[in-house]
Design an enzyme around this catalytic site. Structure first.
Site, PDB file in Angstrom:
ATOM      1  N   LYS A  59      60.733 111.494 -59.408  1.00  0.00           N
ATOM      2  CA  LYS A  59      60.787 112.538 -60.445  1.00  0.00           C
ATOM      3  C   LYS A  59      61.273 113.840 -59.830  1.00  0.00           C
ATOM      4  O   LYS A  59      60.925 114.161 -58.685  1.00  0.00           O
ATOM      5  CB  LYS A  59      59.383 112.706 -61.043  1.00  0.00           C
ATOM      6  CG  LYS A  59      59.313 113.657 -62.231  1.00  0.00           C
ATOM      7  CD  LYS A  59      57.901 113.701 -62.813  1.00  0.00           C
ATOM      8  CE  LYS A  59      57.801 114.604 -64.032  1.00  0.00           C
ATOM      9  NZ  LYS A  59      56.433 114.629 -64.604  1.00  0.00           N
ATOM     10  N   SER A 135      56.005 113.756 -69.575  1.00  0.00           N
ATOM     11  CA  SER A 135      57.210 114.362 -69.057  1.00  0.00           C
ATOM     12  C   SER A 135      57.979 113.488 -68.066  1.00  0.00           C
ATOM     13  O   SER A 135      59.141 113.764 -67.803  1.00  0.00           O
ATOM     14  CB  SER A 135      56.866 115.693 -68.388  1.00  0.00           C
ATOM     15  OG  SER A 135      56.035 115.485 -67.254  1.00  0.00           O
ATOM     16  N   SER A 159      51.477 112.563 -68.266  1.00  0.00           N
ATOM     17  CA  SER A 159      52.920 112.394 -68.056  1.00  0.00           C
ATOM     18  C   SER A 159      53.362 111.180 -67.261  1.00  0.00           C
ATOM     19  O   SER A 159      54.564 110.908 -67.201  1.00  0.00           O
ATOM     20  CB  SER A 159      53.504 113.644 -67.408  1.00  0.00           C
ATOM     21  OG  SER A 159      53.661 114.635 -68.383  1.00  0.00           O
TER      22      SER A 159
HETATM   23  N1  GLN Z   1      52.432 116.491 -72.455  1.00  0.00           N
HETATM   24  C1  GLN Z   1      51.558 117.290 -71.643  1.00  0.00           C
HETATM   25  C2  GLN Z   1      52.109 118.679 -71.511  1.00  0.00           C
HETATM   26  O1  GLN Z   1      53.103 118.933 -72.088  1.00  0.00           O
HETATM   27  C3  GLN Z   1      51.360 116.651 -70.323  1.00  0.00           C
HETATM   28  C4  GLN Z   1      52.421 116.947 -69.360  1.00  0.00           C
HETATM   29  C5  GLN Z   1      52.172 116.387 -68.004  1.00  0.00           C
HETATM   30  O2  GLN Z   1      51.290 115.548 -67.813  1.00  0.00           O
HETATM   31  N2  GLN Z   1      52.918 116.889 -67.057  1.00  0.00           N
HETATM   32  O3  GLN Z   1      51.563 119.515 -70.847  1.00  0.00           O
END
Ligand code: GLN
Length: 456
Positions: A59, A135, A159
């Site tokens: 990532k 994400s 995410s």
């Molecule tokens: N969807 C969550 C957010 O937008 C989680 C994101 C993540 O785990 N990085 O913060």
């Protein structure tokens, strides 16, 4: 098969599929082929190097020495040549895997669909009308599309698990402190963890074995022995006690998703496990608590992107203050700005007690919900997300609906416990994958893997 062939196959699959899927931001082809050649000449020592020659994807918020690392943000789009490797990357290199490239994500890991990337829109390989989740959408899509056998994502509020669920692959968020965060670009430091995304539970366990462990470069990494997770994959769940939170089956959760999860529980029962309904009474506050804490931490962490130390500087500024302001205005996307504003407000004097402090108190209650349940039960099981993947564009204009999607993954980060998402069938209406979430006690990834493997 030689490492060179394996690596070439990976790039061939990427060139076949990535015009559509758009998972990769940066490819590492020349380096990777050189590395493959080196490994082929050196030969295998499978005992010592468990990931010998395995192609991996990373990532793009995990720092890779000499390889562009952008967090899918314009403000870092010119960070071509990072000076060091994240600890996890170093460990994967030491295990002799081969880094194929960097994967798309929501900008600074803020989002649930990868649509907040400032670079490209990743598509779900099962049906490209749908988002891959986020994400870590690039990381999940790359595995689902067969481009690489495994990838790393990061999970602050879901995410790794949610995109794994949407793409029909396996994604693990380890216990907070299990994996070093050194070299992971910080979003919310008290929640962030790096985790593996793979096709099978066994692959997942083998990778977590390699990347786990205390690291002197991350003071929050824990001094706890790392068991051989792959030894836990016995298939035996007899007598295991499963808690099923009723809050995870409330309205808003798709009926067919509930059905699939119930069916999975039935299968585990047949294998000798027992399940009971329980309550996580504070989980209804989890989304509000999370967005307060995560945004507050993000506003502090992202202060470093000022046009001076990292990344892009605005060309048009007239004086210094102007330079800070314009670099940030031009460099960050809407969602990142929204979080920085929310977080800055919540941390400002006069509001701190009402918002940030309150959120920390509720976080403790959410953690205690889990502590109590784990006194009696071995794991908690429910869906990973309320629905399957949604269509590209469907939720992008409605941040609150997007946030609500994290309702079942966020409590796990707030409590700091480990959680995995494993594939659990397909939705009959749209044929998209459904994810089953298995949550364990602090540092008990072994049991989580054991249950996941038995079910798989
Ligand atoms: N969807 C969550 C957010 O937008 C989680 C994101 C993540 O785990 N990085 O913060």
């Amino acid at each position: 098969i030689s490492v060179t062939d394996l690596v070439k196959e990976s790039y061939e699959q990427i060139s076949k599929t990535d015009d559509e899927v758009q998972a990769f931001l940066t490819l590492n082809e020349e380096e990777a082929l050189n590395r493959a050649k080196e490994l082929d000449e050196a030969g295998v020592d499978a005992e010592q190097f468990p990931l010998f020659g395995m192609p991996i994807g990373i990532k793009d918020n995990i720092v890779t020495k000499g390889l562009r690392t952008t967090c899918a943000s314009q403000i870092l789009s010119n960070l071509e040549d990072p000076l060091y490797d994240a600890t996890v990357v170093k460990k994967l290199n030491d295990a002799e895997s081969v880094n194929i490239g960097k994967l798309n994500m929501d900008e600074f890991a803020m989002g649930s669909s990868t649509e907040n990337s400032s670079m490209k829109k990743t598509r779900n390989p099962w049906n490209t009308d749908y988002v891959p989740g986020g994400s870590s959408g690039g990381s999940a899509a790359a595995v689902a599309a067969g481009q690489v056998p495994f990838t790393l994502g990061s999970d602050t509020g879901g995410s790794v698990r949610q995109p794994a669920s949407y793409c029909g692959v396996v994604g693990m968020k380890p216990t907070y402190g299990r994996v070093s965060r050194f070299g992971l670009v910080a979003f919310a430091s008290s929640l962030d963890q790096i985790g593996p995304i793979t096709r099978t539970v066994e692959d997942n366990a083998r990778i977590l074995e390699v990347i786990s462990g205390q690291d002197e470069m991350d003071s929050t990494s824990a001094n706890v022995d790392v068991p051989k997770y792959s030894d836990a994959l016995t298939g035996d769940v007899k007598g295991l006690k499963i808690a099923v939170p009723k809050e995870y089956f409330r309205e808003g959760v798709d009926e067919k998703v509930k059905e699939s999860v119930r069916k999975a529980l039935g299968q585990l029962e047949e294998l000798g496990a027992e399940w009971e309904e329980v309550s996580l009474p504070h989980s209804k506050y989890a989304v509000a608590t999370y967005y307060m804490i995560a945004s507050s931490e993000a506003s502090a962490n992202l202060a470093r992107f000022d046009g001076v130390r990292y990344g892009k500087r605005s060309e048009n500024a007239k004086d210094m203050m102007d330079m800070f302001k314009m670099s940030r205005s031009e460099g960050f996307g809407d969602e990142v700005k929204r979080r920085i504003m929310l977080g800055t407000f919540a941390l400002s004097s006069g509001y701190y007690d009402a918002y940030y402090k309150k959120a920390q108190q509720v976080r403790t209650l959410i953690k205690q919900d889990f502590d109590q349940i784990f006194e009696k039960y071995d794991v908690v099981i429910g869906p990973t997300a309320p629905t399957t993947a949604f269509k590209v564009g469907e939720k992008i204009d409605d941040p609150l609906t997007m946030y609500a999607n994290d309702i079942m993954t966020i409590p796990v980060n707030l409590a700091g416990v480990p959680g995995i998402s494993v594939p659990c069938g397909f939705h009959p209406d749209n044929n998209m994958p459904i994810g089953l979430q298995i949550i364990g006690k602090h540092f008990d990834e072994s049991t989580v893997y054991r249950v996941a493997h038995a079910y798989e």
